[in-house]
Design a protein around this motif. Structure first.
Motif, PDB file in Angstrom:
ATOM      1  N   ASP A 286       0.873  -1.322  -0.115  1.00  0.00           N
ATOM      2  CA  ASP A 286      -0.134   0.035  -0.107  1.00  0.00           C
ATOM      3  C   ASP A 286       0.959   1.357  -0.121  1.00  0.00           C
ATOM      4  O   ASP A 286       1.703   1.300   0.954  1.00  0.00           O
ATOM      5  CB  ASP A 286      -0.859   0.074   1.034  1.00  0.00           C
ATOM      6  N   SER A 287       0.465   2.244  -1.113  1.00  0.00           N
ATOM      7  CA  SER A 287       1.270   3.334  -0.949  1.00  0.00           C
ATOM      8  C   SER A 287       0.692   4.460  -1.871  1.00  0.00           C
ATOM      9  O   SER A 287      -0.284   4.005  -2.583  1.00  0.00           O
ATOM     10  CB  SER A 287       2.789   3.085  -1.468  1.00  0.00           C
ATOM     11  N   CYS A 288       0.951   5.429  -1.732  1.00  0.00           N
ATOM     12  CA  CYS A 288       0.351   6.614  -2.647  1.00  0.00           C
ATOM     13  C   CYS A 288       1.412   7.011  -3.451  1.00  0.00           C
ATOM     14  O   CYS A 288       2.525   7.409  -3.096  1.00  0.00           O
ATOM     15  CB  CYS A 288      -0.301   7.668  -1.757  1.00  0.00           C
ATOM     16  N   THR A 289       1.044   7.676  -4.527  1.00  0.00           N
ATOM     17  CA  THR A 289       1.942   8.259  -5.700  1.00  0.00           C
ATOM     18  C   THR A 289       1.522   9.436  -6.081  1.00  0.00           C
ATOM     19  O   THR A 289       0.113   9.760  -5.915  1.00  0.00           O
ATOM     20  CB  THR A 289       2.043   7.240  -6.804  1.00  0.00           C
ATOM     21  N   ALA A 290       2.356  10.582  -6.491  1.00  0.00           N
ATOM     22  CA  ALA A 290       1.955  11.818  -7.404  1.00  0.00           C
ATOM     23  C   ALA A 290       2.817  12.049  -8.215  1.00  0.00           C
ATOM     24  O   ALA A 290       4.085  11.573  -8.330  1.00  0.00           O
ATOM     25  CB  ALA A 290       2.203  12.773  -6.165  1.00  0.00           C
ATOM     26  N   GLU A 306       6.966  10.474  -7.183  1.00  0.00           N
ATOM     27  CA  GLU A 306       7.313   9.876  -5.856  1.00  0.00           C
ATOM     28  C   GLU A 306       6.547   9.140  -4.951  1.00  0.00           C
ATOM     29  O   GLU A 306       5.011   9.413  -5.192  1.00  0.00           O
ATOM     30  CB  GLU A 306       8.174  11.090  -5.077  1.00  0.00           C
ATOM     31  N   LEU A 307       6.633   8.492  -4.037  1.00  0.00           N
ATOM     32  CA  LEU A 307       5.820   7.742  -3.158  1.00  0.00           C
ATOM     33  C   LEU A 307       5.568   8.650  -1.744  1.00  0.00           C
ATOM     34  O   LEU A 307       6.216   9.613  -1.563  1.00  0.00           O
ATOM     35  CB  LEU A 307       6.258   6.473  -2.519  1.00  0.00           C
ATOM     36  N   GLY A 308       4.452   8.204  -1.074  1.00  0.00           N
ATOM     37  CA  GLY A 308       4.013   8.965   0.245  1.00  0.00           C
ATOM     38  C   GLY A 308       3.103   7.934   1.008  1.00  0.00           C
ATOM     39  O   GLY A 308       2.270   7.295   0.176  1.00  0.00           O
ATOM     40  N   ALA A 309       2.967   7.958   2.032  1.00  0.00           N
ATOM     41  CA  ALA A 309       1.884   7.348   2.981  1.00  0.00           C
ATOM     42  C   ALA A 309       0.630   8.020   2.580  1.00  0.00           C
ATOM     43  O   ALA A 309      -0.338   7.362   2.722  1.00  0.00           O
ATOM     44  CB  ALA A 309       2.420   7.651   4.365  1.00  0.00           C
ATOM     45  N   THR A 310       0.616   9.232   2.349  1.00  0.00           N
ATOM     46  CA  THR A 310      -0.842   9.757   1.845  1.00  0.00           C
ATOM     47  C   THR A 310      -0.744  10.702   0.611  1.00  0.00           C
ATOM     48  O   THR A 310       0.558  10.742   0.324  1.00  0.00           O
ATOM     49  CB  THR A 310      -1.406  10.770   2.880  1.00  0.00           C
ATOM     50  N   GLU A 311      -1.701  11.038   0.094  1.00  0.00           N
ATOM     51  CA  GLU A 311      -1.534  11.715  -1.191  1.00  0.00           C
ATOM     52  C   GLU A 311      -0.838  13.098  -0.987  1.00  0.00           C
ATOM     53  O   GLU A 311      -0.173  13.498  -1.899  1.00  0.00           O
ATOM     54  CB  GLU A 311      -2.970  12.050  -1.829  1.00  0.00           C
ATOM     55  N   GLN A 312      -1.054  13.707   0.256  1.00  0.00           N
ATOM     56  CA  GLN A 312      -0.270  15.001   0.427  1.00  0.00           C
ATOM     57  C   GLN A 312       1.142  14.678   0.525  1.00  0.00           C
ATOM     58  O   GLN A 312       1.780  15.568   0.074  1.00  0.00           O
ATOM     59  CB  GLN A 312      -1.033  15.610   1.701  1.00  0.00           C
ATOM     60  N   ASN A 317       6.651  15.135  -1.737  1.00  0.00           N
ATOM     61  CA  ASN A 317       7.838  14.476  -2.053  1.00  0.00           C
ATOM     62  C   ASN A 317       8.309  14.708  -3.615  1.00  0.00           C
ATOM     63  O   ASN A 317       9.262  14.716  -4.096  1.00  0.00           O
ATOM     64  CB  ASN A 317       7.966  12.984  -1.741  1.00  0.00           C
ATOM     65  N   THR A 318       7.191  14.684  -4.465  1.00  0.00           N
ATOM     66  CA  THR A 318       7.240  15.030  -5.987  1.00  0.00           C
ATOM     67  C   THR A 318       7.593  16.509  -6.009  1.00  0.00           C
ATOM     68  O   THR A 318       8.792  16.308  -6.879  1.00  0.00           O
ATOM     69  CB  THR A 318       5.742  14.564  -6.518  1.00  0.00           C
ATOM     70  N   LEU A 319       7.095  17.320  -5.394  1.00  0.00           N
ATOM     71  CA  LEU A 319       7.426  18.668  -5.779  1.00  0.00           C
ATOM     72  C   LEU A 319       8.961  18.939  -5.213  1.00  0.00           C
ATOM     73  O   LEU A 319       9.775  19.504  -5.744  1.00  0.00           O
ATOM     74  CB  LEU A 319       6.791  19.646  -4.832  1.00  0.00           C
ATOM     75  N   LYS A 320       9.303  18.176  -4.122  1.00  0.00           N
ATOM     76  CA  LYS A 320      10.709  18.219  -3.620  1.00  0.00           C
ATOM     77  C   LYS A 320      11.789  17.731  -4.754  1.00  0.00           C
ATOM     78  O   LYS A 320      12.883  18.175  -4.770  1.00  0.00           O
ATOM     79  CB  LYS A 320      10.756  17.608  -2.210  1.00  0.00           C
ATOM     80  N   LYS A 321      11.531  16.468  -5.135  1.00  0.00           N
ATOM     81  CA  LYS A 321      12.258  15.831  -6.103  1.00  0.00           C
ATOM     82  C   LYS A 321      12.453  16.784  -7.418  1.00  0.00           C
ATOM     83  O   LYS A 321      13.420  16.997  -8.003  1.00  0.00           O
ATOM     84  CB  LYS A 321      11.617  14.662  -6.637  1.00  0.00           C
ATOM     85  N   CYS A 337      -3.621   6.882  -4.232  1.00  0.00           N
ATOM     86  CA  CYS A 337      -3.414   5.931  -3.387  1.00  0.00           C
ATOM     87  C   CYS A 337      -3.713   4.378  -3.936  1.00  0.00           C
ATOM     88  O   CYS A 337      -4.671   4.419  -4.532  1.00  0.00           O
ATOM     89  CB  CYS A 337      -3.950   6.030  -1.941  1.00  0.00           C
ATOM     90  N   HIS A 338      -2.820   3.449  -3.768  1.00  0.00           N
ATOM     91  CA  HIS A 338      -3.093   2.096  -4.110  1.00  0.00           C
ATOM     92  C   HIS A 338      -2.881   1.133  -3.049  1.00  0.00           C
ATOM     93  O   HIS A 338      -1.991   1.076  -2.237  1.00  0.00           O
ATOM     94  CB  HIS A 338      -1.845   1.849  -5.091  1.00  0.00           C
TER      95      HIS A 338
END
Length: 342
Positions: A286-290, A306-312, A317-321, A337-338
Motif C-alpha cells: 500500500d502506498s500513494c503516488t503523485a 514519488e511515493l508517500g504514505a498519503t496523497e499529500q 515528495n514529488t515537488l521536492k524531487k 493511493c493504491h
C-alpha cells in the motif's frame, strides 16, 4: 375475487329458485320437505366450504405474487475468489448483501489463501483459462455471452494462444433471472401474452440492473502464467503485490501490478506499448503516488513521480524531487493511493 364470488352467488340463487318453483308445482309430503331442507343445508355447507377454500387459495396466490415482486426488486449478490497458491476459484450466488457474498466465498478457502476477484449482482461472470494457467474474466447478463467474452479476453492477451477455453461450468450467475424464484410463482405466468409482452401493464416491477466490481490487482495477478506465480519466491496471499509505472518520452504510459517486481515491470512496459518505455517507479504494498512536471532552465520538460504514505505526502515528495533537480515551474498533475495488500 369479488366478481367471482358474485357470479357464484348468482348461479346458486338461480339454482335455488328453480328448485323452489318446482316445489310449488308438485305435491310434497313431510318426507319430501325434510329431504329438501337437508339438501339446502348441504348446499349451504358446500358453498361455505367452497368460499373458505377459495379465499385461502386467493390469499396464497397473492402472497406468492407479492414474494415474487419482492424477489424481482432485490439485488442478489455473488462473489468469486481465487486461491493464489493453487489457482482454484470458488463462487457463491444469490445473497442479499455484497458483504455476505464476500464473507461466504472466503469460507471455501483454507489458510487465508483466497482473495476475491469479482463481486457482482444480477448478472453472470465467466472465467476463461489458457494452457499457461492464466485466468481471464468477463461478464454479461447472458450466460453464453459471458463465456464468449472471457475467451476473447484470454485471446487478446496473446493472439497466438489457441488454448483459451471457458466451459459452461466456468460461468456463475446471481440474480432473479438465474434463481429458484423464477418459475411457477413468477409474475410472467400472470396475464398471458399481454403480461409477457408488457410486464408493467400487469404491475410487474423491473429487475434490478447488473453490476460487477472487479479487483484490478487480482485481475492482473490471475492472468499471469501459473509458472511465474509459483516461481515468485515466498509469494503468498498475505504478501503485498508490486506495482510498476512505465513511461515513454511520447507520453505513452503503463501502470500494472504483479506478484514480483519483475512481473509488474514487464506488465507495465507491455501496457505502455512503445519501444522506448522506461520504468518510472516500482513499489510493493500500500502506498500513494503523485506525478508532476517541471522545466529546466533551458526549457526542457521533465516528469517526476514519488511515493508517500498519503496523497499529500506523495505530492510534497514529488515537488521536492522536482526542485532538487533545479527545475522550475514545478507542479503536480495527479495523485492517488493504491491498495496492494491482499
Amino acid at each position: 375475487m369479488n366478481n367471482l364470488k358474485s357470479s357464484i352467488v348468482l348461479i346458486f340463487l338461480t339454482f335455488s329458485l328453480l328448485n323452489s318453483s318446482r316445489g310449488f308445482s308438485q305435491q310434497c309430503d313431510a318426507n319430501c320437505l325434510h329431504e329438501m331442507q337437508v339438501q339446502q343445508e348441504n348446499s349451504r355447507i358446500f358453498w361455505e366450504d367452497f368460499y373458505r377454500d377459495l379465499d385461502v387459495r386467493i390469499e396464497r396466490r397473492n402472497q406468492q405474487i407479492g414474494n415474487d415482486n419482492a424477489n424481482r426488486l432485490q439485488n442478489w449478490w455473488g462473489s468469486i475468489a481465487v486461491n493464489v497458491q493453487t489457482g482454484k476459484w470458488f463462487w457463491v450466488s444469490n445473497l442479499q448483501h455484497a458483504s455476505d457474498a464476500v464473507h461466504s466465498v472466503l469460507q471455501g478457502c483454507t489458510n487465508n489463501e483466497c482473495i476475491p476477484v469479482a463481486t457482482f449482482k444480477n448478472t453472470c461472470v465467466a472465467v476463461a483459462s489458457n494452457a499457461n494457467g492464466g485466468l481471464f474474466w468477463a461478464d454479461d447478463i447472458k450466460q453464453n455471452n459471458a463465456g464468449r467474452k472471457a475467451i476473447q479476453q484470454c485471446q487478446a492477451n496473446d493472439t497466438a494462444d489457441k488454448s483459451c477455453t471457458s466451459p459452461k461450468e466456468n460461468t456463475t450467475c446471481s440474480g432473479y433471472n438465474y434463481s429458484k424464484w423464477q418459475g411457477k410463482t413468477s409474475n410472467f405466468n400472470r396475464g398471458g401474452l399481454i403480461g409477457m409482452m408488457s410486464p408493467k401493464l400487469m404491475g410487474i416491477p423491473d429487475l434490478q440492473p447488473p453490476e460487477v466490481i472487479y479487483d484490478p490487482a487480482m485481475v492482473d495477478f490471475t492472468s499471469q502464467p501459473a509458472a511465474l506465480k509459483l516461481m515468485a519466491s515466498g509469494a503468498t496471499a498475505l504478501q503485498p503485490l508490486w506495482m510498476a509505472i512505465s513511461l515513454s518520452p511520447r507520453s505513452d504510459m503503463g501502470m500494472k501490478v504483479g506478484v514480483t517486481k519483475a512481473i509488474a515491470e514487464a506488465n507495465a512496459k507491455k501496457e505502455c506499448g512503445a519501444s522506448d518505455c522506461q520504468i518510472l517507479l516500482s513499489f510493493q504494498g500500500d502506498s500513494c503516488t503523485a506525478m508532476g512536471s517541471g522545466k529546466s532552465t533551458a526549457g526542457q520538460s521533465f516528469i517526476y513521480m514519488e511515493l508517500g504514505a498519503t496523497e499529500q505526502e506523495a505530492k510534497k515528495n514529488t515537488l521536492k524531487k522536482c526542485k532538487d533537480t533545479n527545475s522550475v515551474s514545478c507542479e503536480i498533475h495527479v495523485a492517488q493511493c493504491h491498495d496492494l495488500t491482499p
